[in-house]
Design an enzyme around this catalytic site. Structure first.
Site, PDB file in Angstrom:
ATOM      1  N   ASP A  67      13.329  10.658   2.167  1.00  0.00           N
ATOM      2  CA  ASP A  67      12.035  10.067   1.845  1.00  0.00           C
ATOM      3  C   ASP A  67      11.784  10.053   0.336  1.00  0.00           C
ATOM      4  OD1 ASP A  67       9.132   9.651   1.547  1.00  0.00           O
ATOM      5  OD2 ASP A  67       9.065   9.937   3.706  1.00  0.00           O
ATOM      6  N   ASP A 110      13.258   5.288   2.644  1.00  0.00           N
ATOM      7  CA  ASP A 110      12.182   4.357   2.977  1.00  0.00           C
ATOM      8  C   ASP A 110      11.635   3.653   1.748  1.00  0.00           C
ATOM      9  OD1 ASP A 110      11.214   6.717   1.973  1.00  0.00           O
ATOM     10  OD2 ASP A 110       9.759   7.073   3.562  1.00  0.00           O
ATOM     11  N   HIS A 111      11.707   4.317   0.601  1.00  0.00           N
ATOM     12  CA  HIS A 111      11.210   3.773  -0.663  1.00  0.00           C
ATOM     13  C   HIS A 111      11.559   4.763  -1.758  1.00  0.00           C
ATOM     14  CE1 HIS A 111       8.026   6.788  -0.525  1.00  0.00           C
ATOM     15  NE2 HIS A 111       7.843   6.438   0.739  1.00  0.00           N
ATOM     16  N   THR A 140       6.490   9.774   8.375  1.00  0.00           N
ATOM     17  CA  THR A 140       7.833   9.431   8.867  1.00  0.00           C
ATOM     18  C   THR A 140       8.094   9.939  10.275  1.00  0.00           C
ATOM     19  OG1 THR A 140       8.707   9.332   6.606  1.00  0.00           O
ATOM     20  CG2 THR A 140      10.294   9.567   8.389  1.00  0.00           C
ATOM     21  N   GLU A 198      14.724  14.380   8.392  1.00  0.00           N
ATOM     22  CA  GLU A 198      14.165  13.850   7.148  1.00  0.00           C
ATOM     23  C   GLU A 198      14.191  14.879   6.026  1.00  0.00           C
ATOM     24  OE1 GLU A 198      10.114  11.614   5.587  1.00  0.00           O
ATOM     25  OE2 GLU A 198       9.925  13.334   6.924  1.00  0.00           O
ATOM     26  N   SER A 203       5.411   5.492   3.148  1.00  0.00           N
ATOM     27  CA  SER A 203       6.281   6.071   4.178  1.00  0.00           C
ATOM     28  C   SER A 203       5.943   5.575   5.569  1.00  0.00           C
ATOM     29  CB  SER A 203       6.198   7.603   4.137  1.00  0.00           C
ATOM     30  OG  SER A 203       6.751   8.096   2.942  1.00  0.00           O
ATOM     31  N   ASP A 218      10.150  12.968  -1.726  1.00  0.00           N
ATOM     32  CA  ASP A 218       9.005  12.099  -1.991  1.00  0.00           C
ATOM     33  C   ASP A 218       7.888  12.842  -2.733  1.00  0.00           C
ATOM     34  OD1 ASP A 218       7.234   9.643  -1.280  1.00  0.00           O
ATOM     35  OD2 ASP A 218       6.135  11.343  -0.425  1.00  0.00           O
ATOM     36  N   ASP A 237       3.407  14.177   9.753  1.00  0.00           N
ATOM     37  CA  ASP A 237       3.401  13.290   8.593  1.00  0.00           C
ATOM     38  C   ASP A 237       3.946  11.919   8.989  1.00  0.00           C
ATOM     39  OD1 ASP A 237       2.858  12.655   5.982  1.00  0.00           O
ATOM     40  OD2 ASP A 237       4.680  13.553   5.167  1.00  0.00           O
ATOM     41  N   HIS A 275       6.113  12.099  -6.366  1.00  0.00           N
ATOM     42  CA  HIS A 275       4.675  11.950  -6.616  1.00  0.00           C
ATOM     43  C   HIS A 275       4.207  12.889  -7.726  1.00  0.00           C
ATOM     44  CE1 HIS A 275       3.320   9.125  -3.568  1.00  0.00           C
ATOM     45  NE2 HIS A 275       4.049   9.743  -2.652  1.00  0.00           N
TER      46      HIS A 275
END
Length: 419
Positions: free
Chosen positions: A103, A393-394, A204, A345, A151, A350, A202, A354
């Site tokens: 993620d 995912d990104h 995902t 995951e 996500s 991720d 969460d 952030h």
């Protein structure tokens, strides 16, 4: 007169049957300036070359033909240790699928982690991560509501094969629920599981086993994950954090908005429950598991790996949870003609993005790389055919790596410490 001294036109010299024709041709050549065509004679060497060329062409064609036939045979009747194979271009027999999500991890995350690992451990510059050896492309998870995919939209694309808006948990833009690959696997008789380092509610993990209009509805997601779901219970195993969404708001550490006890609901639906390191260790890496299993090892997210490794007596790692889940699901499907579906995951890559926290990010990627390697080892040793699909995912945070110059213009590196 000796024979060699005879005139060319002597009476005894044989004459060509075509001498008159040749004479006319020579006259034409003199008048027109064009060469007289010569009759060409091909000897043994020429025909040998022709023969070799033809033989090589035939041999090449046969090699290509046999390669095509072999490839077709492998695809249509490929045997597996468990008796699986292919029929009409489709796989048959027992098999399992492990889907891994990194993620928020982009290409620069890999580059930074690779370089950090080389510098911190004295590895050569051509040393690579396990992930590097399996990179074959990228996936497209475009959100329908934004140029930047979150996500939820990304995992909906994975789970439903449908694009949706940011925040959507396996629902389409019109808010209709879409069936997920995990739900399809469960209905087909496969065992299913989720392993994460964030809250199990969460975005995902939720997108594989729940359907709500927005990712913030984690209380409702928790209820659906333990069986309060249109399809009934679709999960056999959950390992991660997020305990606060499963205990009533009358309990210390709860983050629910109501007083529902979702842990109790899970137990009523047959789940066994573990909530700490001691309970996790009692699972004995999957050999002592009673399914369905709910394991919640943190109130919210499991700490970043750079911190968690110093609290190993409190929190299990992603790699430990992944290996436990693989062993437990393999054992549970031992006597079944179906395998399992497991989503794993690397969740907090991720979060580090952030927070613009490169230290946390490289250690999260290293933790994910270790889990990825364990899955490969499992598949290599398992007698049931399995497939590993891993993707992101990104990307998060717009991570960029740049060189730092000294005042004299020379490239230099700050001393690395082991965090």
């Amino acid at each position: 007169m000796a024979r060699g001294d005879e005139p060319l036109l002597s009476q005894g010299r044989p004459s060509s049957d075509h001498s008159d024709e040749r004479g006319i041709e020579e006259e034409d050549a003199l008048l027109t300036g064009q060469k007289t065509p010569q009759q060409r004679y091909y000897g043994w060497a020429f025909w040998r070359e022709v023969g070799l060329f033809v033989w090589a062409a035939i041999a090449t064609a046969l090699v290509i033909l046999f390669a095509v036939l072999y490839s077709h045979q492998q695809q249509t009747s490929k045997p597996t240790p468990s008796g699986g194979g292919w029929k009409d271009g489709r796989p048959t027999g027992k098999r399992s699928l492990i889907f891994m999500v990194s993620d928020g991890m982009g290409p620069t995350s890999l580059s930074l982690t690779r370089s950090y690992r080389q510098a911190a451990t004295g590895l050569p510059i051509d040393d690579v991560l396990v992930l590097d050896d399996h990179l074959i492309g990228s996936s497209r998870t475009r959100s329908t509501s934004s140029l930047i995919t979150d996500s939820a939209a990304g995992a909906t694309a994975f789970s439903c094969a449908q694009k949706s808006y940011n925040g959507a948990i396996s629902v389409l833009p019109n808010r209709d629920p879409c069936g997920t690959v995990l739900e399809a696997a469960k209905r087909a008789g496969y065992m299913t599981g989720l392993v994460v380092t964030t809250r199990i509610t969460d975005a995902t993990p939720a997108c594989f086993a729940a359907h709500v209009n927005h990712r913030e509805e984690e209380d409702r997601i928790a209820e659906q994950e333990v069986g309060e779901h249109p399809l009934g219970r679709v999960l056999d195993l959950m390992l991660g954090g997020g305990r606060c969404h499963f205990v009533p708001n009358t309990t210390d550490g709860s983050c629910r908005k109501d007083d529902r006890d979702v842990v109790d609901l899970a137990k009523k639906n047959g789940f066994s429950y573990v909530s700490d390191r001691k309970g996790f260790d009692g699972l004995n890496f999957g050999t002592n598991v009673k399914l369905p299993l709910l394991g919640l090892f943190a109130e919210t997210d499991i700490p970043y790996e750079v911190d968690r490794r110093n609290m190993n007596d409190i929190y299990p790692s992603l790699d430990e949870m992944a290996r436990t889940a693989l062993t437990a699901l393999k054992s549970a499907t031992e006597d079944s003609d179906k395998g399992f579906f497991l989503m794993i995951e690397g969740s907090r890559i991720d979060h580090a993005g952030h927070g613009n926290d490169p230290v946390a990010q490289v250690h999260e990627v290293l933790a994910y790389d270790a889990a990825f390697a364990s899955v490969l080892d499992f598949l290599g040793e398992d007698d049931v055919e399995g497939v590993l699909v891993g993707t992101s995912d990104h990307e998060t945070g717009g991570l960029a790596t740049a060189r730092r110059m000294s005042t004299r213009g020379a490239l230099f590196f700050l001393p690395l410490r082991k965090h």
